[in-house]
Write an enzyme that holds these catalytic residues in place. Structure first.
Site, short mmCIF file in Angstrom:
data_model
loop_
_atom_site.label_atom_id
_atom_site.label_comp_id
_atom_site.label_asym_id
_atom_site.label_seq_id
_atom_site.Cartn_x
_atom_site.Cartn_y
_atom_site.Cartn_z
N GLU A 139 0.79 -1.33 -0.41
CA GLU A 139 0.00 -0.28 0.09
C GLU A 139 0.87 1.05 -0.12
OE1 GLU A 139 -1.50 3.47 0.96
OE2 GLU A 139 -1.88 1.79 3.21
N CYS A 196 -2.06 9.15 2.94
CA CYS A 196 -2.17 8.32 1.37
C CYS A 196 -3.07 8.93 0.54
CB CYS A 196 -1.45 7.33 1.64
SG CYS A 196 -2.60 5.90 2.03
#
Length: 514
Positions: free
Chosen positions: A233, A267
């Protein structure tokens, strides 16, 4: 082992405590214990593992203010950010996992083709064994808890390496100790990237990494030689696309929160805000006005909006991106500089060009870069040009248009008329495409990611000889050819012909053996 890591307060910059690098000997001990524990967990019923996670949840609920204190001290988050995104997010996710794990992890019955009539097929979802989780500094509690306890719930032993910047040492141990079983099943390996490399070399059964694309690529190079499965990720530069038919007040509020929550250190923060030409001027006017109302502070009681930037190097990156844009003609409509030593003012930037660093690289700070667009096709083409594809949001009263654009975007998740909301539903898988990584966390797909499937086919004991077994004969060859014709040609009498052909094949197999 030497005390070589100093953990500092993100608010004051002063040392809080010191950490010891795990070292090679420590890594060996972690894996010896984890391998033993993984074998033990194979005998522990799911119900018992569920109860263990519930014990941890009870501790988190009852000690939430203490947990928020620790998170705020090391990250510089506001109390609301820490309470909602870290504590509430963890509890919500774990509750969903506990409730749904029996359904997701149970053995699956699957269909068996007619050519294998009389047999049964199953899929077992088995734990990998030892899971290594390498966690980031921006959500140190949420990501540590959800990944570690998800892996444990699926039956794995876990080695968790927190970021050395926000390790939450002591807190994580206390939380895991709420369950004697989890205390033994989850180990904490503190250290820098050196420790991470040593942990990977020790060959965990699977690796889960959350962090920058740059570090993710280094990890993938290391694991490729070891053939260790890994899920990544990674970074994002997420787009928010606003069409002309939106409610301005609500959409401006969504843009503010999506870009600035956790001081933009997510993010999935909005790092590209695309506004339709027809509402661009008014939208930007309201955006600037609302940005200037935000309270920048930490050490609050829940009444601050924007907290500190967690690390010094991240502050430097934010400043570099803003100054590069300013020098190349971008307009800074508000903000654009530090506030004290550890804060950066929420900043609205327009007139961005492709040669600016903040246009192409992830900033990870409280910036709102604003772009214009005039048509649906134009904004789809423009946003899909980027190498990242984590999440996005689309804002429009026309839900058919919004869904059409959502399908066209190259992203792992899309919120429609909301922002970062796919992360709020524990049932939805989370992860990106392109340089934002691969693999999925959360939801059924995320829980199954901690398991590997084992295919099972069950036949009964009998004197039957399979037609495809030896010896091969010309007659069997002709019967198999007829079988293909019957199986894959549409015919009203297909089933009858199939039964007759099968019986002839079985008869021929018996003759061949005799």
């Amino acid at each position: 082992m030497s005390e070589n890591i100093v953990v500092k307060s993100a608010v004051t910059g002063q040392p809080i405590y010191r950490l010891q690098e795990a070292g090679q000997d420590g890594v060996h001990r972690f894996f010896d214990k984890a391998r033993t524990m993984a074998e033990e967990l194979r005998q522990v019923p799911l119900q018992q593992r569920q109860h263990a996670v519930e014990q941890v949840m009870d501790y988190i609920r009852d000690n939430k203010e203490y947990i928020v204190d620790r998170i705020c001290e090391e990250t510089g988050k506001t109390r609301t950010d820490a309470l909602v995104s870290e504590v509430l997010g963890v509890l919500d996710n774990l509750k969903w996992n506990i409730h749904n794990a029996p359904r997701i992890l149970k053995d699956e019955k699957v269909s068996t083709p007619i050519t294998l009539l009389g047999t049964k097929s199953r899929i077992y979802h088995e734990p990998y064994g030892v899971i290594l989780k390498i966690a980031p500094w921006n959500y140190p509690f949420h990501i540590a808890m959800t990944f570690s306890l998800g892996a444990f719930l699926a039956g794995n032993a876990v080695i968790l390496k927190p970021s050395e910047l926000t390790p939450l040492q002591g807190l994580l141990e206390e939380v895991f100790s709420a369950s004697p079983l989890i205390k033994r099943a989850v180990q904490l390996a503190y250290g820098t990237g050196i420790t991470a490399q040593q942990l990977i070399t020790a060959r965990p059964d699977k690796i889960f990494f959350t962090g920058s694309s740059r570090t993710g690529k280094r990890i993938l190079k290391q694991v490729s030689d070891l053939l260790i499965p890994a899920e990544m990720e990674l970074g994002g530069k997420d787009q928010m696309i606003v069409f002309e038919d939106v409610n301005l007040k609500r959409t401006v509020a969504g843009a503010l929160w999506g870009a600035l929550t956790n001081a933009g250190q997510s993010c999935t923060s909005v790092e590209r805000l695309y506004i339709h030409d027809s509402i661009y001027d008014e939208f930007v006017k309201q955006l600037v006005m609302e940005t200037e109302k935000l309270v920048v502070n930490t050490g609050d009681r829940g009444d601050s909006d924007i907290g500190a930037i967690t690390t010094d190097f991240q502050l430097d990156i934010i400043e570099q991106h803003v100054e590069d844009a300013r020098s190349k003609g971008a307009k800074i409509l508000t903000g654009g500089h530090r506030l004290g030593d550890n804060f950066y003012l929420p900043t609205v930037i327009t007139d961005i060009t492709p040669d600016m660093t903040l246009h192409t690289e992830e900033t990870f700070g409280p910036l709102i870069p604003v772009y214009r667009f005039s048509s649906e096709n134009e904004v789809i083409r423009e946003t899909n040009r980027f190498c990242y594809g984590l999440t996005a949001s689309i804002w429009s009263k026309d839900l058919k248009r919004a869904e059409r654009v959502a399908r066209a975007l190259e992203a792992g998740a899309v919120s429609i008329n909301n922002v970062m909301l796919t992360e709020g539903n524990p049932a939805l898988p989370f992860g990106g495409v392109k340089e934002s990584g691969f693999g999925r966390a959360k939801g059924a797909e995320g829980l199954l990611g901690f398991t590997r499937s084992k295919s099972i086919l069950i036949d009964k004991q009998s004197n039957t000889i399979e037609p495809n077994w030896y010896p091969c004969t010309m007659k069997k060859y002709r019967k198999f050819s007829q079988l293909i014709e019957v199986l894959f040609t549409k015919n009203p009498a297909r089933l009858l012909k199939l039964a007759l052909t099968g019986m002839k094949l079985e008869s021929e197999a018996k003759k061949a053996r005799g």
